[in-house]
Design a protein around this motif. Structure first.
Motif, PDB file in Angstrom:
ATOM      1  N   ILE A 103     -13.720  -8.559  58.884  1.00 63.68           N
ATOM      2  CA  ILE A 103     -13.970  -8.952  60.273  1.00 63.68           C
ATOM      3  C   ILE A 103     -13.083  -8.165  61.231  1.00 63.68           C
ATOM      4  CG2 ILE A 103     -13.754 -10.848  61.931  1.00 63.68           C
ATOM      5  CD1 ILE A 103     -14.538 -12.755  59.630  1.00 63.68           C
ATOM      6  N   PHE A 104     -11.773  -8.145  60.938  1.00 62.97           N
ATOM      7  CA  PHE A 104     -10.809  -7.465  61.797  1.00 62.97           C
ATOM      8  C   PHE A 104     -11.070  -5.960  61.802  1.00 62.97           C
ATOM      9  CE2 PHE A 104      -5.948  -7.009  62.654  1.00 62.97           C
ATOM     10  CZ  PHE A 104      -6.217  -6.722  63.986  1.00 62.97           C
ATOM     11  N   GLY A 105     -11.378  -5.408  60.636  1.00 58.37           N
ATOM     12  CA  GLY A 105     -11.627  -3.978  60.529  1.00 58.37           C
ATOM     13  C   GLY A 105     -12.832  -3.532  61.318  1.00 58.37           C
ATOM     14  N   VAL A 106     -13.912  -4.293  61.244  1.00 52.73           N
ATOM     15  CA  VAL A 106     -15.120  -3.959  61.993  1.00 52.73           C
ATOM     16  C   VAL A 106     -14.839  -4.024  63.493  1.00 52.73           C
ATOM     17  CG1 VAL A 106     -17.436  -4.783  62.571  1.00 52.73           C
ATOM     18  CG2 VAL A 106     -16.738  -4.592  60.177  1.00 52.73           C
ATOM     19  N   TYR A 107     -14.098  -5.051  63.912  1.00 51.21           N
ATOM     20  CA  TYR A 107     -13.762  -5.177  65.336  1.00 51.21           C
ATOM     21  C   TYR A 107     -12.919  -3.996  65.811  1.00 51.21           C
ATOM     22  CZ  TYR A 107     -11.600  -6.705  69.658  1.00 51.21           C
ATOM     23  OH  TYR A 107     -11.166  -6.742  70.957  1.00 51.21           O
ATOM     24  N   TYR A 158       3.873  -3.007  53.593  1.00 49.52           N
ATOM     25  CA  TYR A 158       2.546  -2.949  54.192  1.00 49.52           C
ATOM     26  C   TYR A 158       1.500  -2.321  53.288  1.00 49.52           C
ATOM     27  CZ  TYR A 158       5.492  -4.367  57.942  1.00 49.52           C
ATOM     28  OH  TYR A 158       6.409  -5.061  58.676  1.00 49.52           O
ATOM     29  N   GLY A 159       1.801  -2.295  52.006  1.00 56.31           N
ATOM     30  CA  GLY A 159       0.777  -2.019  51.015  1.00 56.31           C
ATOM     31  C   GLY A 159       0.473  -0.557  50.760  1.00 56.31           C
ATOM     32  N   HIS A 160      -0.226  -0.351  49.659  1.00 58.68           N
ATOM     33  CA  HIS A 160      -0.580   0.988  49.198  1.00 58.68           C
ATOM     34  C   HIS A 160      -2.093   1.053  49.014  1.00 58.68           C
ATOM     35  CE1 HIS A 160       0.417   4.429  46.119  1.00 58.68           C
ATOM     36  NE2 HIS A 160      -0.487   4.794  47.020  1.00 58.68           N
ATOM     37  N   SER A 161      -2.739   1.910  49.795  1.00 57.63           N
ATOM     38  CA  SER A 161      -4.187   2.095  49.718  1.00 57.63           C
ATOM     39  C   SER A 161      -4.507   3.311  48.861  1.00 57.63           C
ATOM     40  CB  SER A 161      -4.782   2.327  51.116  1.00 57.63           C
ATOM     41  OG  SER A 161      -4.555   1.239  51.964  1.00 57.63           O
ATOM     42  N   LEU A 162      -5.491   3.160  47.999  1.00 59.49           N
ATOM     43  CA  LEU A 162      -5.992   4.290  47.229  1.00 59.49           C
ATOM     44  C   LEU A 162      -7.435   4.552  47.645  1.00 59.49           C
ATOM     45  CD1 LEU A 162      -5.689   6.388  44.941  1.00 59.49           C
ATOM     46  CD2 LEU A 162      -6.519   4.625  43.355  1.00 59.49           C
ATOM     47  N   ILE A 163      -7.692   5.764  48.147  1.00 58.00           N
ATOM     48  CA  ILE A 163      -9.043   6.166  48.530  1.00 58.00           C
ATOM     49  C   ILE A 163      -9.589   7.078  47.441  1.00 58.00           C
ATOM     50  CG2 ILE A 163     -10.476   7.331  50.234  1.00 58.00           C
ATOM     51  CD1 ILE A 163      -9.229   4.774  51.304  1.00 58.00           C
ATOM     52  N   VAL A 164     -10.683   6.660  46.816  1.00 65.76           N
ATOM     53  CA  VAL A 164     -11.281   7.422  45.713  1.00 65.76           C
ATOM     54  C   VAL A 164     -12.630   7.971  46.165  1.00 65.76           C
ATOM     55  CG1 VAL A 164     -12.157   7.319  43.358  1.00 65.76           C
ATOM     56  CG2 VAL A 164     -10.138   5.975  43.996  1.00 65.76           C
ATOM     57  N   ILE A 203     -10.804  -0.891  56.781  1.00 65.76           N
ATOM     58  CA  ILE A 203     -10.835  -2.140  56.005  1.00 65.76           C
ATOM     59  C   ILE A 203      -9.890  -2.041  54.805  1.00 65.76           C
ATOM     60  CG2 ILE A 203     -12.289  -3.686  54.624  1.00 65.76           C
ATOM     61  CD1 ILE A 203     -14.629  -2.935  56.461  1.00 65.76           C
ATOM     62  N   THR A 204      -9.877  -0.879  54.152  1.00 64.76           N
ATOM     63  CA  THR A 204      -8.974  -0.682  53.010  1.00 64.76           C
ATOM     64  C   THR A 204      -7.529  -0.809  53.455  1.00 64.76           C
ATOM     65  OG1 THR A 204     -10.593   0.797  51.974  1.00 64.76           O
ATOM     66  CG2 THR A 204      -8.331   0.905  51.154  1.00 64.76           C
ATOM     67  N   GLY A 205      -7.190  -0.186  54.591  1.00 63.85           N
ATOM     68  CA  GLY A 205      -5.823  -0.254  55.100  1.00 63.85           C
ATOM     69  C   GLY A 205      -5.386  -1.661  55.452  1.00 63.85           C
ATOM     70  N   LEU A 206      -6.289  -2.453  55.999  1.00 61.13           N
ATOM     71  CA  LEU A 206      -5.965  -3.850  56.322  1.00 61.13           C
ATOM     72  C   LEU A 206      -5.809  -4.675  55.052  1.00 61.13           C
ATOM     73  CD1 LEU A 206      -8.428  -4.384  59.313  1.00 61.13           C
ATOM     74  CD2 LEU A 206      -5.932  -4.228  59.444  1.00 61.13           C
ATOM     75  N   ARG A 207      -6.698  -4.443  54.103  1.00 60.36           N
ATOM     76  CA  ARG A 207      -6.627  -5.168  52.827  1.00 60.36           C
ATOM     77  C   ARG A 207      -5.289  -4.886  52.139  1.00 60.36           C
ATOM     78  NH1 ARG A 207      -7.475  -8.868  49.833  1.00 60.36           N
ATOM     79  NH2 ARG A 207      -9.109  -9.086  48.267  1.00 60.36           N
ATOM     80  N   ALA A 208      -4.824  -3.639  52.215  1.00 56.98           N
ATOM     81  CA  ALA A 208      -3.550  -3.269  51.599  1.00 56.98           C
ATOM     82  C   ALA A 208      -2.381  -4.026  52.213  1.00 56.98           C
ATOM     83  CB  ALA A 208      -3.317  -1.760  51.748  1.00 56.98           C
ATOM     84  N   GLN A 209      -2.494  -4.359  53.493  1.00 60.41           N
ATOM     85  CA  GLN A 209      -1.407  -5.046  54.199  1.00 60.41           C
ATOM     86  C   GLN A 209      -1.359  -6.538  53.920  1.00 60.41           C
ATOM     87  OE1 GLN A 209      -0.993  -3.602  58.485  1.00 60.41           O
ATOM     88  NE2 GLN A 209      -2.822  -2.491  57.800  1.00 60.41           N
ATOM     89  N   GLY A 210      -2.280  -7.020  53.107  1.00 64.49           N
ATOM     90  CA  GLY A 210      -2.255  -8.433  52.751  1.00 64.49           C
ATOM     91  C   GLY A 210      -3.279  -9.294  53.453  1.00 64.49           C
TER      92      GLY A 210
END
Length: 513
Positions: free
Chosen positions: A461-465, A247-253, A446-453
């Protein structure tokens, strides 16, 4: 749900009339019946005075036809025709004759006529202008509209509040009806959701008047309305044998002295959105803060104590969310510029990173394709320049998105996600979310969703909702004033669960045996 333009609705009318081999007045009758049924269901014959203000075009024809049905069912009505032109639509005249057949004589109002008395307990039906309005109403008509607005009576508008344009911003706010409720034919209108025009619509509902379903399905629109049904198609279910790497790796900078909270919010939001791993890259001063407040998050630190000076890491995240709380000093600006020149990872760009890009527009050429930018109104203005109205703003954002091959999330009461020529209007969220840190949470989601593919547009769209829905659930227990960004994060789980809840069914009492 598609948001059709006025031209597309007119075309749907014509196609429906041709396919069904009916007259345009029959389509108007269909609309009037829908209006009547909506009112009758709620009023049940209540002896309330109903004032119908009708124009002389087709919107006025809808109002005149509605008046006939109200009379037939015993309602107490008064009909006013706002005589703003010598021209009359054919269907207006047909319905005017039908009303006169019932011995109901409308009051034809001209520029010199006195304004009618309206009680605050009465109901006003607004059918003066429709979606075809393309100029500001005459001064005397604007005076009538102001009289209606000042009456304190409940105002029900047919299709759109009179005085609003469908494809440009208002030129005179005093010539627009402030509707308590709008019954919109077939589709809501884009103006219902824009900052300049949205305040004229308190509530709205769509009435299906049976326009040709094939045309509506096949017609592409510039904007779509995003609700639960739309995001359910985007949702990626978890795999039984998945693991955190799946489910991916998010980097918050981000972060700087005094602004570490924003990184905490974004990092936690990325976790709650479902990212398998989250790492925060921050100045040294934030190390203890992050480690103590978020044990699930890994931490990397810059060589500088108080700000980011060299964004360099040896991990391989799937996506980088960058900008929250990072500041815009010369050192940090250089660090961001150097990072963008070598970076190949997908980006979610927010806050100070956007401000740095605004001051150094050459750097925009270095952002990777499908980057997601999440500006609030002032950050957006710095990026694209000033705009004359909301439609001009949207056009500028579309050009910006196309030029830099990016997705722009225009944050607001109805956040709009723009990708190339297409806009997606969100339906979740509430005024309580106008609070510190709310945007940091959205960046993390949004970053977390992007990390999941999730694809970049889908993640936006999904993140804003999800972000807005979490806020809607949270506000039920906090109220608007006390809602915080942390409350939004804490309800992301409930927002996910809410997607799969079925509507409550009405309780049917068993008959007495």
């Amino acid at each position: 749900m598609k948001l059709y333009s006025a031209k597309q609705i007119y075309k749907a009318d014509q196609i429906s009339i041709k396919k069904e081999e009916i007259g345009s007045n029959e389509l108007m009758e269909r609309a009037a019946l829908q209006l009547f049924n909506w009112m009758h269901l709620r009023m049940q014959g209540a002896p309330v005075k109903i004032h119908l203000f009708c124009g002389i075009g087709n919107n006025g024809g809808d109002g005149i036809a509605l008046a006939r049905h109200l009379v037939d069912h015993g309602y107490n009505i008064e009909v006013y025709v706002i005589n703003y032109s010598e021209k009359r639509s054919k269907d207006f005249l047909i319905n005017l004759d039908r009303l006169k057949d019932r011995k109901i004589w409308p009051n034809f109002m001209n520029c010199d006529d006195s304004l009618p008395e309206i009680g605050k307990e009465d109901i006003i039906v607004d059918g003066i202008f429709g979606i075809g309005l393309n100029r500001t109403p005459d001064a005397w008509v604007a005076k009538v509209i102001q009289h209606l607005n000042d009456s304190q009576a409940f105002i029900l508008s047919i299709d759109i509040p009179s005085g609003l344009f469908t494809d440009e911003g208002p030129k005179d706010v005093n010539s627009i009806i402030r509707s308590n409720f709008v019954l919109s034919f077939q589709t809501p209108k884009l103006v219902f959701f824009l900052p300049e025009t949205g305040p004229f619509i308190e509530q709205w509902e769509v009435l299906d008047i049976g326009l040709d379903p094939e045309y509506l399905k096949e017609t592409e629109t510039d904007y779509e309305l995003i609700g639960k049904n739309e995001v359910l198609t985007l949702y990626k279910p978890r795999e039984k044998y998945g693991h955190k790497g799946t489910y991916g790796h998010s980097l918050i900078v981000g972060g700087s002295y005094g602004k570490m909270g924003s990184v905490c919010l974004s990092s936690k939001a990325a976790l709650q959105a479902g990212s398998g791993l989250v790492t925060s890259y921050i100045p040294k001063i934030g190390y203890v803060i992050l480690q103590a407040s978020l044990p699930e998050v890994m931490v990397l630190t810059d060589v500088d104590e108080n700000e980011l000076s060299n964004i360099n890491f040896d991990i391989k995240p799937n996506v980088v969310g960058i900008g929250v709380g990072m500041g815009t000093t010369k050192t940090t600006t250089t660090a961001l510029a150097n990072f963008l020149k070598v970076n190949k990872l997908p980006l979610v760009i927010d806050a100070d990173a956007l401000n740095i890009l605004s001051e150094n527009k050459d750097l925009l050429k270095s952002i990777p394709e499908d980057s997601v930018l999440t500006p609030h109104p002032k950050e957006l203005e710095r990026l694209i320049g000033k705009w004359k109205d909301d439609f001009d703003k949207l056009n500028k954002v579309k050009k910006f998105s196309k030029k830099y091959k990016c997705i722009v999330v225009i944050k607001g009461a109805h956040t709009i996600i723009v990708h190339n020529e297409k806009g997606y209007v969100n339906t979740t969220g509430n005024p309580g979310m106008a609070t510190a840190g709310s945007g940091d949470v959205l960046t993390g989601v949004i970053t977390g969703l992007r990390a999941q593919g999730y694809a970049a547009l889908d993640a936006a769209i999904f993140g804003v909702y999800l972000h807005g829905r979490a806020g809607d659930i949270a506000v039920e227990s906090t109220g608007f004033q006390s809602l915080t960004a942390s409350h939004v994060i804490d309800n992301l789980a409930n927002a996910y669960l809410d997607m799969f809840k079925l509507p409550e069914q009405p309780v049917v009492e068993e008959e007495n045996k």
